[in-house]
Design an enzyme around this catalytic site. Structure first.
Site, mmCIF file in Angstrom:
data_model
loop_
_atom_site.group_PDB
_atom_site.id
_atom_site.type_symbol
_atom_site.label_atom_id
_atom_site.label_comp_id
_atom_site.label_asym_id
_atom_site.label_seq_id
_atom_site.Cartn_x
_atom_site.Cartn_y
_atom_site.Cartn_z
ATOM 1 N N ASP A 48 -41.896 6.652 -1.504
ATOM 2 C CA ASP A 48 -41.284 6.078 -0.308
ATOM 3 C C ASP A 48 -39.825 5.741 -0.570
ATOM 4 O O ASP A 48 -39.498 5.093 -1.559
ATOM 5 C CB ASP A 48 -42.039 4.804 0.100
ATOM 6 C CG ASP A 48 -41.366 4.090 1.260
ATOM 7 O OD1 ASP A 48 -41.589 4.493 2.412
ATOM 8 O OD2 ASP A 48 -40.609 3.125 1.020
ATOM 9 N N TYR A 53 -31.630 2.617 1.607
ATOM 10 C CA TYR A 53 -31.682 2.210 0.208
ATOM 11 C C TYR A 53 -30.508 2.793 -0.571
ATOM 12 O O TYR A 53 -30.383 4.014 -0.731
ATOM 13 C CB TYR A 53 -32.988 2.660 -0.440
ATOM 14 C CG TYR A 53 -34.238 2.066 0.178
ATOM 15 C CD1 TYR A 53 -34.181 0.974 1.046
ATOM 16 C CD2 TYR A 53 -35.487 2.595 -0.106
ATOM 17 C CE1 TYR A 53 -35.320 0.436 1.609
ATOM 18 C CE2 TYR A 53 -36.643 2.053 0.441
ATOM 19 C CZ TYR A 53 -36.558 0.982 1.302
ATOM 20 O OH TYR A 53 -37.696 0.452 1.848
ATOM 21 N N GLN A 163 -45.764 0.639 8.271
ATOM 22 C CA GLN A 163 -45.396 0.080 6.972
ATOM 23 C C GLN A 163 -44.933 -1.360 7.176
ATOM 24 O O GLN A 163 -43.938 -1.603 7.856
ATOM 25 C CB GLN A 163 -44.284 0.916 6.330
ATOM 26 C CG GLN A 163 -43.953 0.479 4.922
ATOM 27 C CD GLN A 163 -42.858 1.305 4.279
ATOM 28 O OE1 GLN A 163 -41.807 0.773 3.910
ATOM 29 N NE2 GLN A 163 -43.068 2.609 4.153
ATOM 30 N N TYR A 191 -45.624 -2.781 1.816
ATOM 31 C CA TYR A 191 -44.445 -2.894 0.961
ATOM 32 C C TYR A 191 -44.375 -4.293 0.351
ATOM 33 O O TYR A 191 -45.063 -5.216 0.792
ATOM 34 C CB TYR A 191 -43.166 -2.528 1.701
ATOM 35 C CG TYR A 191 -42.707 -3.438 2.814
ATOM 36 C CD1 TYR A 191 -42.180 -4.695 2.557
ATOM 37 C CD2 TYR A 191 -42.727 -3.004 4.138
ATOM 38 C CE1 TYR A 191 -41.699 -5.509 3.573
ATOM 39 C CE2 TYR A 191 -42.260 -3.805 5.165
ATOM 40 C CZ TYR A 191 -41.749 -5.057 4.876
ATOM 41 O OH TYR A 191 -41.289 -5.855 5.898
#
Length: 285
Positions: A48, A53, A163, A191
């Site tokens: 993932d 990010y 998620q 997560y």
């Protein structure tokens, strides 16, 4: 490896790899690539990432780590809410594909709800599927109200996962969101399974882990693996931690142990916000 079924019928590993904060420090590059590759060897083949990010740095590092073994992995990445319109999502998806050096994304997620109407976002996902850019799509950080709204939209029932934050310490989704997702056979991708490390320092968890010859992280992951329809995505840029995480697969928890953990970390007694106050969307992994 325990596997979880998506609504499409495809199955994915119940334990994968997260990449929040991976790819941000050049000095850590080689070890982080090695950690992801080790995870793949150990069966943690769901990876993932997100365009957020490291401003794309995680995508680039993942692309390097999976080079030569694309057929072994299931790639999940996420689109910013402000890129969730039909035109902007097309551009964002192409950028992610280029960074990852792949031809198609296995599962593309809306990172969190924003100002773009969900109906337009669903249509944008559909267009990318028709173009062969993504195989599946899903959402992240949608509460029960938004999931119900999504479900009623044309094509909205195509969502493959939600998620969300879920771990022993943060169990709020069990009150209403998780039962609804299970009813509609939509898996949860959990997560921050260690609550950004805070969970692993809890005295009760440390004592439980010692009693059962496990590490706190293994207990936290084994607990998630014991939940129906849950995929855990712990992040680690260290090979020794990846080995430790993967070992949780060999230490399933029994009914008595799960009951003991319920006493240490009680299930919710009422509805609660999807994420704790102060948990910034831009910090979500």
């Amino acid at each position: 490896m325990k596997r979880v079924s998506l609504p499409s019928g495809e199955t994915v590993p119940a334990l994968g790899q997260g990449t929040w904060h991976v790819g941000e420090d050049p000095a850590r590059h080689d070890e982080e690539v090695a950690a992801i590759r080790l995870g793949i060897e150990l069966g943690l083949t769901l990876i993932d990432t997100a365009e957020m990010y490291g401003n794309g740095g995680s995508d680039i590092l993942v692309g390097e780590a999976i080079r030569g073994q694309r057929d072994k992995v299931f790639i999940v990445t996420k689109v910013y809410p402000h890129h969730a319109s039909r035109r902007e999502m097309h551009r964002a998806c192409n950028n992610s594909l280029q960074r990852l050096r792949i031809d198609v994304i296995d599962l593309y997620l809306l990172h969190w709800p924003g100002k773009v109407p969900l109906e337009e976002t669903v249509a944008a996902f559909g267009a990318l599927q028709r173009d062969g850019k993504i195989r599946h799509w899903g959402v992240s950080n949608l509460d029960l109200t938004l999931m119900k709204t999504l479900w009623e939209l044309p094509g909205g029932s195509g969502a493959q996962v939600n998620q969300v934050l879920y771990n022993l310490e943060q169990r709020g989704i069990e009150w209403d969101l998780l039962p609804w997702l299970r009813q509609h056979r939509i898996p949860v991708m959990a997560y921050s399974p260690f609550d950004e490390g805070r969970l692993l320092r809890k005295r009760g968890l440390v004592a439980f882990a010692r009693q059962h010859a496990m590490t706190p992280s293994q207990v936290a992951l084994a607990w998630l693996l014991a939940q129906d329809g849950v995929i855990a995505i712990p992040k680690s840029g260290h090979r020794e931690r990846v080995r430790e995480n993967a070992a949780a697969l060999q230490r399933p928890l029994g009914a008595a142990q799960l009951t003991e953990l319920d006493k240490l970390f009680a299930p919710p007694k009422g509805p609660s916000p999807l994420a704790p106050v102060g948990f910034r969307p831009e910090a979500r992994s």
